[in-house]
Scaffold this active site. Structure first.
Site, PDB file in Angstrom:
ATOM      1  N   PHE A  55      40.265  30.274  44.606  1.00 38.82           N
ATOM      2  CA  PHE A  55      41.661  30.103  44.998  1.00 38.82           C
ATOM      3  C   PHE A  55      41.934  28.693  45.509  1.00 38.82           C
ATOM      4  O   PHE A  55      41.135  28.128  46.265  1.00 38.82           O
ATOM      5  CB  PHE A  55      42.026  31.058  46.141  1.00 38.82           C
ATOM      6  CG  PHE A  55      42.165  32.500  45.744  1.00 38.82           C
ATOM      7  CD1 PHE A  55      43.340  32.979  45.196  1.00 38.82           C
ATOM      8  CD2 PHE A  55      41.120  33.389  45.950  1.00 38.82           C
ATOM      9  CE1 PHE A  55      43.478  34.309  44.849  1.00 38.82           C
ATOM     10  CE2 PHE A  55      41.240  34.728  45.607  1.00 38.82           C
ATOM     11  CZ  PHE A  55      42.423  35.195  45.058  1.00 38.82           C
ATOM     12  N   ASP A  56      43.072  28.162  45.122  1.00 39.01           N
ATOM     13  CA  ASP A  56      43.678  27.076  45.880  1.00 39.01           C
ATOM     14  C   ASP A  56      44.102  27.671  47.228  1.00 39.01           C
ATOM     15  O   ASP A  56      44.173  28.895  47.392  1.00 39.01           O
ATOM     16  CB  ASP A  56      44.887  26.538  45.113  1.00 39.01           C
ATOM     17  CG  ASP A  56      45.680  25.540  45.918  1.00 39.01           C
ATOM     18  OD1 ASP A  56      45.092  24.562  46.385  1.00 39.01           O
ATOM     19  OD2 ASP A  56      46.898  25.770  46.095  1.00 39.01           O
ATOM     20  N   PHE A  57      44.384  26.831  48.188  1.00 38.57           N
ATOM     21  CA  PHE A  57      44.703  27.315  49.538  1.00 38.57           C
ATOM     22  C   PHE A  57      46.209  27.270  49.818  1.00 38.57           C
ATOM     23  O   PHE A  57      46.875  28.292  49.859  1.00 38.57           O
ATOM     24  CB  PHE A  57      43.938  26.468  50.561  1.00 38.57           C
ATOM     25  CG  PHE A  57      43.994  27.008  51.963  1.00 38.57           C
ATOM     26  CD1 PHE A  57      43.200  28.074  52.344  1.00 38.57           C
ATOM     27  CD2 PHE A  57      44.831  26.431  52.912  1.00 38.57           C
ATOM     28  CE1 PHE A  57      43.240  28.571  53.636  1.00 38.57           C
ATOM     29  CE2 PHE A  57      44.882  26.911  54.203  1.00 38.57           C
ATOM     30  CZ  PHE A  57      44.079  27.988  54.573  1.00 38.57           C
ATOM     31  N   ASP A  58      46.746  26.059  49.952  1.00 40.19           N
ATOM     32  CA  ASP A  58      48.162  25.894  50.304  1.00 40.19           C
ATOM     33  C   ASP A  58      49.067  26.339  49.164  1.00 40.19           C
ATOM     34  O   ASP A  58      48.882  25.932  48.011  1.00 40.19           O
ATOM     35  CB  ASP A  58      48.463  24.428  50.626  1.00 40.19           C
ATOM     36  CG  ASP A  58      47.701  23.941  51.834  1.00 40.19           C
ATOM     37  OD1 ASP A  58      48.148  24.196  52.953  1.00 40.19           O
ATOM     38  OD2 ASP A  58      46.642  23.307  51.651  1.00 40.19           O
TER      39      ASP A  58
END
Length: 215
Positions: free
Chosen positions: A7-10
């Site tokens: 996953f990307d975070f932001d």
């Protein structure tokens, strides 16, 4: 069979949109004396912070500008940062299905962990690659490849989930399937990234769980 979810975070797991926009407006106000359009800010979502600072404020040391930005963000985080609806249910379902879950982010490790602890989601993740771990960043494939190496994953059993062209192009460059989240506010047009093509689009977090079950 997909068993490794990166996953990307932001803008993907954590709704940091409001605090990021507010922090950028504070930084523009500090150095330029005025705010800018939200579209100008969201176009840079996913880009390494120091790179954006150097371009937007060429007369300011990027490290100094980053301190201004980060200090404001830390002060406002508890009030403005929250999870997107359905994220915890999705993470629980993925773990129950036996998936490994990782994060590939251009954030610092300290700031990502601070938000993860604040939102009580740290225990769901098996590993993380952040801007402290590599000298190159998305859309270069290296951060994703490093995350896969940490998890013992391959391109065939992995998927990258993100909200920006940086995330999707990173997956494209690494030969990994990708899913674009439909709750994003980022622009699909980013000339710095080039043509980024997502394999899937998911409307809700639980749609990802259903997608993994089908693949």
């Amino acid at each position: 069979m997909i068993r490794n979810i990166l996953f990307d975070f932001d803008g993907t797991l954590v709704n940091t949109n409001d605090v990021i926009i507010a922090s950028w407006q504070h930084t523009y106000q500090t150095y330029l004396g005025h705010e800018v359009s939200v579209e100008r800010i969201t176009r840079c979502f996913g880009e390494p912070l120091l790179l954006t600072m150097a371009r937007e404020f060429p007369e300011v040391d990027p490290e100094d500008a980053a301190v201004t930005y980060r200090t404001f963000q830390v002060k406002e985080a508890e009030k403005l940062v929250r999870l997107f609806p359905g994220i915890v249910d999705m993470l629980k379902a993925l773990k129950e299905a036996g998936c490994q879950i990782g994060i590939v982010t251009s954030r610092t490790r300290e700031s990502a962990l601070r938000y993860m602890n604040q939102l009580n989601i740290t225990s769901y993740f098996d590993d993380m690659v952040n801007c402290d771990d590599t000298d190159v960043h998305k859309p270069n494939p290296e951060p994703l490849l490093l995350a896969m190496k940490k998890l013992g994953a391959t391109a065939q059993d992995s998927i990258m989930v993100g909200d920006s062209p940086f995330d999707i192009k990173c997956a494209n460059n690494a030969g990994v399937r990708s899913a674009l989240v439909d709750w994003r506010i980022t622009s699909d047009e980013n000339q710095q990234v080039g043509k980024a093509v997502a394999d899937f689009t998911i409307k809700t977090p639980m749609d990802l769980v259903e997608l993994i079950e089908r693949l």
